[in-house]
Design a protein around this motif. Structure first.
Motif, PDB file in Angstrom:
ATOM      1  N   SER A 517       0.060   4.316  -1.539  1.00  0.00           N
ATOM      2  CA  SER A 517       0.694   3.349  -2.437  1.00  0.00           C
ATOM      3  C   SER A 517       0.448   1.923  -1.972  1.00  0.00           C
ATOM      4  CB  SER A 517       2.206   3.611  -2.506  1.00  0.00           C
ATOM      5  OG  SER A 517       2.479   4.866  -3.069  1.00  0.00           O
ATOM      6  N   ALA A 521      -1.105  -1.226  -3.945  1.00  0.00           N
ATOM      7  CA  ALA A 521      -0.293  -2.424  -4.157  1.00  0.00           C
ATOM      8  C   ALA A 521      -0.996  -3.669  -3.651  1.00  0.00           C
ATOM      9  CB  ALA A 521       1.056  -2.258  -3.463  1.00  0.00           C
ATOM     10  N   LEU A 539       2.693  -2.940  -9.936  1.00  0.00           N
ATOM     11  CA  LEU A 539       3.097  -2.820  -8.533  1.00  0.00           C
ATOM     12  C   LEU A 539       4.100  -1.679  -8.366  1.00  0.00           C
ATOM     13  CD1 LEU A 539       2.681  -4.325  -5.795  1.00  0.00           C
ATOM     14  CD2 LEU A 539       4.725  -5.644  -6.356  1.00  0.00           C
ATOM     15  N   ALA A 542       2.424   1.656  -8.612  1.00  0.00           N
ATOM     16  CA  ALA A 542       1.701   2.007  -7.389  1.00  0.00           C
ATOM     17  C   ALA A 542       2.591   2.776  -6.421  1.00  0.00           C
ATOM     18  CB  ALA A 542       1.162   0.741  -6.724  1.00  0.00           C
ATOM     19  N   TYR A 543       3.895   2.492  -6.460  1.00  0.00           N
ATOM     20  CA  TYR A 543       4.839   3.194  -5.583  1.00  0.00           C
ATOM     21  C   TYR A 543       5.583   4.315  -6.314  1.00  0.00           C
ATOM     22  CZ  TYR A 543       4.094   0.385  -1.484  1.00  0.00           C
ATOM     23  OH  TYR A 543       3.530  -0.179  -0.367  1.00  0.00           O
ATOM     24  N   MET A 709       8.175   0.039  -0.071  1.00  0.00           N
ATOM     25  CA  MET A 709       7.375  -1.110  -0.477  1.00  0.00           C
ATOM     26  C   MET A 709       7.704  -2.332   0.375  1.00  0.00           C
ATOM     27  SD  MET A 709       7.381  -3.163  -4.123  1.00  0.00           S
ATOM     28  CE  MET A 709       7.012  -1.730  -5.114  1.00  0.00           C
TER      29      MET A 709
END
Length: 744
Positions: A517, A521, A539, A542-543, A709
């Protein structure tokens, strides 16, 4: 307070996480263990995961000491200090060497002209000089282990002093020695009573005088083992002493007076070490009124003042924060001396129904549990207490028996109850002989019991024999002077043992390597820029954080096609890198149900953007999600602790109620759930007025993913704000409807 054990993900979430290409647990925590040869394991951002514990044995118990600037000249300040250091060195068994360029002797001791002329390598150098910097450089050559600088005029005086302190700190770092100060005092060299036994309090203060109340506890029979006056903390800091004291077998509690933390991460690592060792840390941290105002574009930034983060971080790692010095001394004394509780219940025993009711109200409001005694226990108590008196808890004895054995029978019966871990007896004022006999019976019972007995002696005089001799003479009874301090201390005592019983260091599971991830990101980050909503949602994707079905379009015709694909009704929003809160500018249109409405909305949104001179990367056509609880989840950067994660009620409520909870990564699932329970609006997640319960598991998973993140992006991510995060009914997940991200 909650520990840091980790729960499991729901089956539904396990499938969703695996679909994102990560195992359920590694999506939140790395399972990698530190290798045996890795002395200082680091997290994914390169920060240490263990506290570096300085070996301070030779500081507190040196074999040899040099006093640089020693004097025996009458009327000189250094003369009195030299005398105190000579007496201290004698107590700890250290050889003391005076150093002065023009004196052959000082108080009959051979004096040396410089450090280089000392007859042996010394453990500790005490610097009685106005400018310690040249001496530090000289000490480096003689390999002195520790130094103390009393000199003032450093960071406490402004920019010029701060620059001087920076130069001093750099010199210390080059030298290899460890420095206490500057702007410290003689508290480390105080005389401690050696006739007291039992676990001791270790004291840390940034202002020496603020430690006097705790130091004075020795006169009440409570042992003190160390005092570290950290001063300006150019080198050694509060965290160093917490880490060291947490390893000392004689230390039962650490009491701190903190004006400012030098480094948030170091403090948390030290608190983590204390929690793992079961050593309570009680702290007064000044600065509650600090606004912590910052120019934050996100809701989250506005919610998170500096003291809010400090408070949350302390609770997260088990540090007990109190407000007053009286609370500091009473709470630290109780935690140092009391055994582990056998149960979490509190019973209140008094000679007055009014006193019992008053205290019970305050205790219950503070969160203490006062269990109702069983009918069998009440029947037992009524053998010695008149039947018309209430003995359910609080227990009103109507007047403690003076002339026979019944008083002890009552106390022993209360202590025998398996639900009772603490007996509290408020004595609002002396009333001999009843109060004298009550005090003695409580002390005698405490000697025979493994449960905690607390007494509040409410007399303002404090000279009564029952107080001075009977109660204070007992090492088993905890005696207080006010209701409030007793409640604060007992709550801290029970909370500390609950916390440490289930404590697992969050640093154990902190990610060590970047996830897939993170690589996705990083490609989306734009240094020193605010991302558009569309980019911010990428973003989140991505996680593995769910966002609504949406398309970014640049024409009315494309918007109509997108609405057909997304599915009516839809929401249309302007998307651009300079857009923060779009609603105030009229750049959001909701509930659109036809192609004509789509075309009109597209035209209106682009017209407003041109009028407001706001550049767009397009118009978002989004799935409309209506049914759920609106929350806010975000990341901000704290000057002390780095990235912090916030969760609270979202939508318009975030600005009206400011109902939010904060944590400092890393943390586990239990802390994420604890954040939700702290919210005043937590009931909304449980379902109110016929609404179904919200998918709390999904919300927790979002918080943990945002934490990942925050850890991985570190200071690359200045702010992140998901508002609203729509938490759908149980089992249906959570959807990030809007997002704002600012790159650093």
């Amino acid at each position: 307070m909650l520990g840091s054990t980790h729960g499991t993900l729901t089956t539904d979430f396990r499938a969703r996480v695996e679909a994102c290409g990560e195992s359920p647990r590694t999506a939140v925590h790395s399972s990698a263990a530190p290798s045996s040869d890795d002395a200082v394991p680091l997290d994914v951002s390169g920060r240490p995961l263990h506290a570096d514990v300085p070996d301070l044995d030779r500081f507190f118990r040196p074999e040899s000491v040099a006093v640089i600037g020693a004097s025996d000249a009458e009327g000189k300040p250094n003369t009195g200090i030299t005398l105190q250091l000579i007496a201290w060195a004698e107590r700890v068994g250290a050889r003391l060497h005076p150093v002065h360029p023009t004196r052959p002797t000082v108080f009959g001791l051979t004096c040396h002209a410089s450090v280089s002329e000392l007859p042996e390598q010394v453990d500790l150098a005490v610097l009685l000089v106005a400018d310690p910097l040249p001496v530090i450089e000289e000490l480096a050559e003689t390999k002195v282990k520790f130094a103390v600088a009393f000199a003032s005029g450093f960071a406490e005086t402004g920019d010029a002093g701060a620059a001087a302190q920076e130069r001093l700190g750099a010199a210390v770092q080059r030298s290899g020695l460890r420095l206490l100060g500057p702007n410290t005092n003689l508290n480390a060299f105080e005389a401690f009573r050696e006739d007291l036994d039992g676990p001791a309090i270790a004291l840390i203060t940034q202002s020496g005088h603020q430690g006097r109340p705790v130091y004075t506890l020795q006169e009440l029979g409570i042992r003190l083992s160390h005092w570290a006056p950290t001063g300006n903390e150019a080198d050694l800091e509060t965290a160093d002493f917490i880490s060291y004291f947490a390893e000392q077998p004689e230390v039962g509690a650490i009491a701190c007076y903190v004006e400012g933390l030098k480094d948030g991460r170091s403090f948390l690592l030290a608190a983590d070490r204390a929690a793992r060792n079961g050593v309570p840390v009680v702290a007064v941290k000044v600065g509650r009124t600090e606004t912590g105002a910052r120019m934050a574009a996100s809701h989250t930034g506005k919610l998170t003042g500096a003291d809010t983060v400090v408070d949350a971080a302390m609770r997260q790692f088990g540090v007990i924060r109190v407000d007053g010095l009286d609370e500091l001394q009473d709470t630290a004394a109780l935690l140092a001396r009391a055994r582990k509780p056998k149960a979490g219940g509190v019973v209140v025993y008094s000679i007055s129904g009014g006193t019992g009711a008053h205290f019970s109200d305050l205790a219950t409001e503070a969160g203490l549990t006062l269990p109702t005694l069983s009918q069998a226990k009440q029947d037992e108590l009524h053998q010695w207490i008149p039947a018309y008196l209430n003995v359910a808890n609080p227990v009103d004895n109507g007047g403690h028996p003076v002339g026979d054995w019944r008083g002890r029978k009552i106390i022993d019966a209360l202590l025998a109850d398996p639900d009772v871990g603490v007996l509290i007896c408020p004595i609002t004022g002396p009333f001999p002989p009843m109060s004298d006999r009550l005090a003695q019976d409580l002390v005698d019972a405490a000697e025979q019991s493994d449960k905690l007995i607390c007494v509040i002696w409410g007399s303002p005089v404090g000279t009564e024999d029952a107080y001075r001799t009977t109660l204070l003479g007992s090492s088993r009874v905890a005696t207080f002077r006010t209701f409030g301090n007793c409640i604060t201390a007992v709550r801290a005592y029970l909370g500390h043992h609950r916390f440490t019983a289930g404590y697992r260091s969050p640093f154990e599971d902190a990610p060590r390597t970047p996830s897939p991830s993170y690589r996705k990101a990083q490609a989306l980050m734009r240094p020193s820029q605010q991302l558009s909503e569309h980019a911010a949602k990428q973003l989140l994707r991505a996680y593995g954080i769910r966002v609504p079905r949406e398309q970014l379009v640049t024409s009315a015709a494309a918007a109509v096609r997108a609405a057909g694909l997304v599915g009516y009704p839809v929401v249309m929003k302007a998307s651009g890198p300079q857009l923060g809160h779009k609603t105030e500018l009229g750049l959001v249109k909701i509930g659109l149900t036809s192609a004509s409405q789509i075309r009109d909305a597209y035209r209106e949104l682009t017209d407003i953007a041109r009028y407001e001179n706001v550049p767009l990367d397009g118009i978002l056509v989004c799935q409309m999600v209506e049914r759920g609880v609106e929350m806010v989840v975000g990341v901000t950067q704290d000057d002390l602790f780095g990235p912090t994660v916030t969760v609270g009620l979202g939508g318009v409520l975030v600005e009206v109620l400011h109902d939010a909870a904060v944590r400092v990564p890393p943390f586990g699932e239990d802390q994420a759930r604890a954040m939700l329970r702290e919210l005043r609006g937590h009931a909304l997640l449980e379902g109110v007025r016929g609404a179904p319960p919200a998918d709390v598991d999904a919300l927790v998973e979002v918080v943990l993913r945002i934490q990942r993140m925050a850890l991985e992006l570190g200071d690359e991510l200045s702010e992140l704000d998901i508002n609203p995060l729509m938490v759908l009914p149980r089992g249906q997940g959570a959807v990030a409807l809007d997002a704002l991200a600012i790159c650093r």
